[in-house]
Design a protein around this motif. Structure first.
Motif, PDB file in Angstrom:
ATOM      1  N   GLY A 128       0.792  -1.220   0.000  1.00  0.00           N
ATOM      2  CA  GLY A 128       0.000   0.000   0.000  1.00  0.00           C
ATOM      3  C   GLY A 128       0.825   1.271   0.000  1.00  0.00           C
ATOM      4  O   GLY A 128       0.370   2.296   0.502  1.00  0.00           O
ATOM      5  N   TRP A 129       2.027   1.216  -0.560  1.00  0.00           N
ATOM      6  CA  TRP A 129       2.884   2.405  -0.580  1.00  0.00           C
ATOM      7  C   TRP A 129       3.707   2.411  -1.855  1.00  0.00           C
ATOM      8  O   TRP A 129       3.794   1.409  -2.553  1.00  0.00           O
ATOM      9  N   GLY A 130       4.272   3.562  -2.153  1.00  0.00           N
ATOM     10  CA  GLY A 130       4.995   3.708  -3.406  1.00  0.00           C
ATOM     11  C   GLY A 130       6.429   4.164  -3.205  1.00  0.00           C
ATOM     12  O   GLY A 130       6.778   4.799  -2.211  1.00  0.00           O
ATOM     13  N   ALA A 131       7.274   3.810  -4.165  1.00  0.00           N
ATOM     14  CA  ALA A 131       8.682   4.212  -4.107  1.00  0.00           C
ATOM     15  C   ALA A 131       9.211   4.363  -5.526  1.00  0.00           C
ATOM     16  O   ALA A 131       8.638   3.823  -6.479  1.00  0.00           O
ATOM     17  N   THR A 132      10.301   5.079  -5.654  1.00  0.00           N
ATOM     18  CA  THR A 132      10.952   5.293  -6.940  1.00  0.00           C
ATOM     19  C   THR A 132      12.433   4.949  -6.818  1.00  0.00           C
ATOM     20  O   THR A 132      13.096   5.363  -5.864  1.00  0.00           O
TER      21      THR A 132
END
Length: 343
Positions: A128-132
């Motif tokens: 449920g989270w985002g990263a780059t």
């Protein structure tokens, strides 16, 4: 209790952040990735997380697939679904009857994973989270720490020992929720990936830029609405994967309903504004993306159930055209390709 030997297979943006938080909390895992430059940087400098978290050069262990050895008690799969057959077939040499394989990939991959490693060794979940991915050894967390939550379940929709073992490890990386409606929360995660991530990829934009463009966010609302219709036709009940957020608020058939859906999307994505779709990140690197496993799942589900999915279809078309070399990297001008009804 023995120390579980855990592998995170696919040390991209999510895997790097996860391993860094685990290490910061005193846990251990082995990162496995084909990007040797990234693996070397992780071993030399440790893992660094920027953005909503500040972790600098925390020691981690990383290897390439040819360096795998022994038995892994838990394998967390974070590779692209495009390489699942290769990755999972190779993994068979390094798991035993007591191992558990947890796919945290995009889309709905559990059935395929189970076909290769066995249903009894398979579980899955939605991140449920985002990263780059920033650079070798460095990833940017794009979600506020309190929202770093993973939801997991299995194909039998029961809470068994394997699921509890995976939960124990993932708790070292953030919040964990066990869910007994795997298809429901998988399609809820797909709701997020297909709608705003789909429009991010189709327009070459960050999530915040999609939210701020009236036409783009309206398209995203239609994407979500199509997904809800398909899921309903398939007998799937969406789960609440973000506390207090009802994804059915994106279901509509009139203008007022669409405005409510847009407000829902903006609310849900308020903590993810800097992110851009992993599909778009792949397109920028000129490597194949997972469109067939995200919006393509909705398109195929629409074909199966007789539900029209024109907005998902157009997103898939835009990305397929780019990958075929027929068009430049998408821009916000692509919103003109969508026929947004007046309602």
């Amino acid at each position: 209790m023995k120390q579980e030997r855990v592998a995170i297979i696919g040390a991209g943006s999510l895997g790097t952040v996860m391993a860094a938080i685990v290490a910061q909390n005193g846990g251990k895992c082995i990162l496995i990735d084909t990007n040797k430059e990234h693996v070397d940087a992780l071993n030399k400098n440790g893992a660094t997380v920027t953005g909503y978290m500040d972790i600098k050069n925390i020691p981690v262990e990383a290897i390439t697939p040819d360096q795998m050895s022994g038995i892994y008690d838990i394998a967390i799969i974070l590779t692209k679904q495009l390489v699942n057959k290769i990755v999972l077939t190779n993994l068979l040499k390094y798991i035993d009857d007591n191992s558990v394989v947890c796919t945290l990939q995009n889309g709905v991959p559990e059935e395929f994973v189970a076909e290769i490693v066995g249903k009894n060794r398979t579980c899955g979940g939605a991140v449920g989270w985002g990263a780059t991915w920033v650079a070798p050894g460095i990833s940017q967390l794009n979600t506020t720490p309190e929202h770093v939550i993973v939801e997991i379940g299995n194909l039998d929709n029961v809470v068994d020992d394997n699921l509890k073992r995976v939960e124990a490890f993932l708790k070292l990386a953030g919040g964990v929720v066990i869910n007994t409606n795997l298809s429901g929360f998988r399609w809820s995660k797909l709701w997020m990936n297909a709608a705003v991530s789909g429009m991010s990829a189709a327009t070459g934009s960050t999530f915040g830029e999609v939210m701020d463009n009236e036409n783009a966010v309206a398209c995203a609302a239609h994407v979500a609405n199509e997904l809800i219709q398909v899921a309903t036709a398939k007998g799937i009940t969406l789960e609440e994967i973000i506390p207090g957020k009802d994804f059915y608020d994106a279901r509509f058939d009139d203008k007022a309903g669409r405005e409510r859906a847009i407000a829902t999307l903006r609310d849900v994505y308020s903590v993810h504004r800097p992110s851009k779709a992993s599909m778009l990140q792949d397109m920028e690197k000129n490597i194949p993306c997972e469109i067939d496993y995200i919006n393509g799942v909705v398109c195929d589900g629409g074909d199966e159930t007789g539900i029209d999915t024109p907005f998902n279809d157009i997103i898939r078309d835009i990305i397929k055209e780019f990958e075929a070399g027929g068009r430049p990297l998408p821009t916000m001008a692509n919103v003109k390709r969508f026929n947004i009804p007046a309602l």
